[in-house]
Enzyme design. Structure first.
Site, short mmCIF file in Angstrom:
data_model
loop_
_atom_site.label_atom_id
_atom_site.label_comp_id
_atom_site.label_asym_id
_atom_site.label_seq_id
_atom_site.Cartn_x
_atom_site.Cartn_y
_atom_site.Cartn_z
N HIS A 40 -28.08 -6.75 -12.32
CA HIS A 40 -29.28 -6.76 -13.16
C HIS A 40 -30.32 -7.73 -12.62
CE1 HIS A 40 -31.91 -6.77 -16.62
NE2 HIS A 40 -31.74 -8.08 -16.75
N LYS A 60 -38.76 -10.82 -26.75
CA LYS A 60 -37.33 -10.78 -27.09
C LYS A 60 -37.02 -11.14 -28.54
CE LYS A 60 -35.88 -10.39 -22.70
NZ LYS A 60 -34.87 -9.47 -22.18
MN MN Z 1 -31.09 -10.21 -22.58
#
Ligand code: MN
Length: 415
Positions: free
Chosen positions: A133, A253
């Site tokens: 990632h 987020k």
């Molecule tokens: Mn995350």
């Protein structure tokens, strides 16, 4: 081991699991719970019937609670004993199996319960521990030739997230609004996120309070970890790419993260331990560890449009993690940062090497360049309004299977 409760062969909630959660039973009665097959068991009432009397250190009915915090703070000797006792009580021929009054009062079918947040989360940290990632994101947002920043292989990179907006599976998420800066514009604009994404993660929950100045070593870390959940760290990519330099994620987020309702203990996962990827260069001493600290947990992501069917869009595995939980907790506390009961530590997006194992839309579509095809022919670059994202996780080996169930969340239009 065979239970007197019947369940499907592929159930995540086999006799080998015995996870913990918090359920609303019937109209308004709330208590700590466990699950076998499609039966949810009220542990508080099981306690009242005396079935947990022999467990030392369990002096009060900590299961009469809205969270698992009080229970898990009792520590592994007690929580493990409770889990093993419940497992024994669920076996064929047990005292409980013949006690129809207790079974009637403690056992509920799935449609009679609603799951709540399993713990009160005082603090939430998100790591960035999947090398695939981090490499994919580095290639897209920075320099393809130097995708990993120089610190990445020396420490488990993380940031402090927002605990207030962590919600249990099934809770709708409202599309966030914020500032974005279109590539061809001189100034930012304000509006609804156009690049809404999920992040496929797992998270561990801590069972103790430590003092400031105290550290938890890799050797002691697992004693401080009660168990794990699946974690969807919803992310607004267009907001993120404008705001994240220099201090990292913020409004991209903190509008919402979703957890699966059942906490699967490390003890239940013990048979699924596996070796970690080789860490090269060698890590500093405080990050060294012994034994198999990774876990072989299959992870799946499905996307379901409104009134449509589920399309499997990613298949990953927790074992791909470069940094393991013991290293994450040791690093987090090596400076003397204290931890609290219920703290939640998420892994970071879990991607594998293959493109079909990437753990976010950002990677699966390569920032929207290669849209995903859904079963019904629709395409997706990112998540659209009224789409539901479903994540599932399970471990399977030598005929033993257990899992986490699922974490689902539907995206509602911005308000
Ligand atoms: Mn995350």
């Amino acid at each position: 081991m065979k239970s007197f409760v019947n369940y499907a062969e592929n159930s995540d909630f086999s006799i080998h699991n015995i996870p913990f959660g918090v359920a609303v039973f019937g109209q308004e009665y709330i208590a700590c719970a466990t699950r076998i097959g499609d039966i949810v068991i009220d542990i508080a009432t099981l306690y009242d019937f005396g079935y947990l009397n022999e467990i030392e250190g369990l002096d009060d009915n900590v299961f009469e609670a809205y969270t698992l915090n009080e229970f898990i703070e009792l520590g592994k000797p007690v929580t493990n004993a409770v889990r093993l006792k419940i497992q024994e009580l669920l076996l064929e021929g047990s005292a409980l199996s013949g006690d129809t009054k207790s079974v009637d009062e403690c056992f509920y079918t799935l449609n009679q319960v609603k799951m709540m947040m399993p713990v009160h989360v005082p603090n939430y940290t998100d790591f960035y521990s999947s090398i695939e990632h981090a490499t994919n994101v580095g290639k897209m947002f920075r320099d393809p030739a130097n995708a990993l920043l120089p610190n990445w292989k020396h420490l488990p990179v993380g940031y402090h997230g927002r605990a207030s907006s962590i919600v249990v599976s099934g809770t709708d998420i409202i599309r966030p609004k914020g500032q974005t800066k279109p590539a061809d514009a001189d100034f930012p604009v304000f509006g609804a996120c156009k690049q809404l994404d999920f992040e496929l993660e797992m998270a561990f929950i801590v069972n103790k309070n430590t003092e400031m100045g105290e550290s938890i070593s890799t050797a002691d870390a697992e004693d401080a970890i009660f168990g794990m959940v699946i974690f969807n760290d919803w992310s607004a990519r267009d907001i993120q790419s404008w705001e994240y330099v220099p201090l990292g994620p913020f409004l991209a987020k903190n509008f919402g993260s979703s957890v699966s309702p059942w906490v699967v203990t490390l003890e239940a996962l013990d048979s699924f331990r596996t070796a970690s990827p080789v860490q090269e260069p060698e890590v500093l001493d405080y990050l060294k560890f012994e034994g198999d600290k990774n876990f072989d947990i299959n992870l799946e992501v499905y996307l379901q449009p409104e009134n449509g069917t589920e399309t499997l869009i990613s298949e990953s595995n927790y074992k791909f993690m470069y940094w393991n939980m013991t290293q994450q907790l040791a690093h987090h506390t090596v400076n003397g940062c204290n931890v609290e009961v219920g703290d939640l530590y998420a892994s970071g997006t879990i991607s594998g090497e293959n493109p079909n194992s990437f753990g976010s839309m950002l990677e699966l579509t390569w920032r929207g360049q290669n849209p995903l095809k859904l079963n019904d022919g629709q395409e997706r670059k990112f998540i659209e309004d009224n789409d539901t994202v479903i994540m599932r996780g399970f471990a399977e080996k030598n005929g033993i299977r257990l899992g986490f169930g699922e974490v689902t969340g539907k995206i509602l239009p911005a308000v």
